[in-house]
Design a protein around this motif. Sequence first.
Motif, mmCIF file in Angstrom:
data_model
loop_
_atom_site.group_PDB
_atom_site.id
_atom_site.type_symbol
_atom_site.label_atom_id
_atom_site.label_comp_id
_atom_site.label_asym_id
_atom_site.label_seq_id
_atom_site.Cartn_x
_atom_site.Cartn_y
_atom_site.Cartn_z
ATOM 1 N N ALA A 83 0.632 -1.276 0.109
ATOM 2 C CA ALA A 83 0.112 -0.040 0.008
ATOM 3 C C ALA A 83 0.934 1.274 -0.021
ATOM 4 O O ALA A 83 0.602 2.102 -0.684
ATOM 5 C CB ALA A 83 -0.878 0.063 1.256
ATOM 6 N N CYS A 86 2.569 1.865 -3.342
ATOM 7 C CA CYS A 86 1.575 2.228 -4.333
ATOM 8 C C CYS A 86 1.374 3.838 -3.951
ATOM 9 O O CYS A 86 1.407 4.561 -4.944
ATOM 10 C CB CYS A 86 0.178 1.640 -4.220
ATOM 11 S SG CYS A 86 0.060 0.218 -4.926
ATOM 12 N N THR A 87 1.337 4.362 -3.036
ATOM 13 C CA THR A 87 0.974 5.858 -2.549
ATOM 14 C C THR A 87 2.251 6.401 -3.086
ATOM 15 O O THR A 87 2.268 7.458 -3.821
ATOM 16 C CB THR A 87 1.209 5.969 -1.078
ATOM 17 O OG1 THR A 87 -0.132 5.259 -0.492
ATOM 18 C CG2 THR A 87 0.793 7.535 -0.440
ATOM 19 N N LYS A 90 2.330 6.495 -7.027
ATOM 20 C CA LYS A 90 1.412 7.449 -7.289
ATOM 21 C C LYS A 90 1.875 8.917 -7.258
ATOM 22 O O LYS A 90 1.835 9.924 -8.043
ATOM 23 C CB LYS A 90 -0.052 7.300 -6.853
ATOM 24 C CG LYS A 90 -0.760 6.082 -7.280
ATOM 25 C CD LYS A 90 -2.391 6.165 -6.758
ATOM 26 C CE LYS A 90 -2.240 5.694 -5.312
ATOM 27 N NZ LYS A 90 -3.543 5.420 -4.933
ATOM 28 N N VAL A 96 -0.897 3.326 -10.981
ATOM 29 C CA VAL A 96 -1.117 2.095 -10.151
ATOM 30 C C VAL A 96 -2.393 1.648 -10.851
ATOM 31 O O VAL A 96 -3.594 2.279 -11.086
ATOM 32 C CB VAL A 96 -1.467 2.419 -8.746
ATOM 33 C CG1 VAL A 96 -2.091 1.113 -7.960
ATOM 34 C CG2 VAL A 96 -0.115 3.018 -8.132
ATOM 35 N N THR A 97 -2.532 0.235 -11.326
ATOM 36 C CA THR A 97 -3.700 -0.203 -12.042
ATOM 37 C C THR A 97 -4.614 -1.073 -11.258
ATOM 38 O O THR A 97 -5.813 -1.445 -11.563
ATOM 39 C CB THR A 97 -3.238 -0.854 -13.265
ATOM 40 O OG1 THR A 97 -2.466 -1.913 -13.174
ATOM 41 C CG2 THR A 97 -2.689 -0.037 -14.307
ATOM 42 N N ARG A 98 -4.049 -1.662 -10.176
ATOM 43 C CA ARG A 98 -4.765 -2.404 -9.122
ATOM 44 C C ARG A 98 -4.235 -1.934 -7.794
ATOM 45 O O ARG A 98 -2.923 -2.249 -7.475
ATOM 46 C CB ARG A 98 -4.670 -4.030 -9.343
ATOM 47 C CG ARG A 98 -5.306 -4.873 -8.374
ATOM 48 C CD ARG A 98 -4.918 -6.039 -8.148
ATOM 49 N NE ARG A 98 -5.675 -7.114 -7.616
ATOM 50 C CZ ARG A 98 -5.802 -7.285 -6.209
ATOM 51 N NH1 ARG A 98 -4.755 -6.658 -5.575
ATOM 52 N NH2 ARG A 98 -6.116 -8.260 -5.920
ATOM 53 N N GLU A 99 -4.935 -1.456 -6.809
ATOM 54 C CA GLU A 99 -4.535 -1.142 -5.801
ATOM 55 C C GLU A 99 -4.045 -2.480 -4.916
ATOM 56 O O GLU A 99 -4.627 -3.466 -4.941
ATOM 57 C CB GLU A 99 -5.671 -0.238 -4.801
ATOM 58 C CG GLU A 99 -5.973 1.058 -5.790
ATOM 59 C CD GLU A 99 -4.813 2.210 -5.432
ATOM 60 O OE1 GLU A 99 -3.983 2.037 -4.439
ATOM 61 O OE2 GLU A 99 -4.954 3.212 -6.186
ATOM 62 N N ALA A 100 -3.505 -1.898 -4.003
ATOM 63 C CA ALA A 100 -3.243 -2.845 -2.670
ATOM 64 C C ALA A 100 -4.482 -3.761 -2.183
ATOM 65 O O ALA A 100 -5.480 -2.932 -1.733
ATOM 66 C CB ALA A 100 -2.223 -2.389 -1.634
ATOM 67 N N ALA A 111 -0.561 -5.538 -5.672
ATOM 68 C CA ALA A 111 -1.022 -4.661 -6.345
ATOM 69 C C ALA A 111 -0.324 -4.500 -7.718
ATOM 70 O O ALA A 111 0.599 -5.475 -7.991
ATOM 71 C CB ALA A 111 -0.519 -3.271 -5.954
ATOM 72 N N VAL A 113 1.124 -2.216 -11.104
ATOM 73 C CA VAL A 113 1.484 -0.857 -11.598
ATOM 74 C C VAL A 113 1.848 -1.028 -13.240
ATOM 75 O O VAL A 113 2.102 -2.175 -13.486
ATOM 76 C CB VAL A 113 2.671 0.046 -10.982
ATOM 77 C CG1 VAL A 113 2.017 0.157 -9.541
ATOM 78 C CG2 VAL A 113 3.880 -0.771 -10.923
#
Length: 136
Positions: A83, A86-87, A90, A96-100, A111, A113
């Motif tokens: 997570a 991903c933050t 971004k 990011v194409t699928r979040e954690a 996740a 990217v």
Amino acid sequence: MRLLHTMIRVGDLQKSIDFYTQILGMKLLRTSENPEYKYTLAFVGYADESEQAVIELTYNWGVSSYDLGNAYGHIALGVDDVAETCTQIKAQGGKVTREAGPVKGGTTIIAFVEDPDGYKIELIQSENIGKGLGNS
């Protein structure tokens, strides 16, 4: 035998180098140009090629995009906190194409990217590496 590298073709070499080094934290290990055959190579990774597998970015001069097809899957990277990674991605302009969250049908946190050319990169929570993607 040992896995040495994975090669992917890129449409903008500098943009790809920036993504893999600045956003994913890899090092640019080496580059080479071949004017006769009109291509440039850049090798990126987290450690020297003598220690672990790396990614070879291949830029064919004058080619700005490729059809990725439907056979290619993804590159997987182990991270401490999916997570948070991903933050950070971004915040640096990454996609990011699928979040954690847990993998479908399991508990492993993952996740996805994309790099500038649309190649998928899976982020896997480090505590789950080597345990499969299920409920282990």
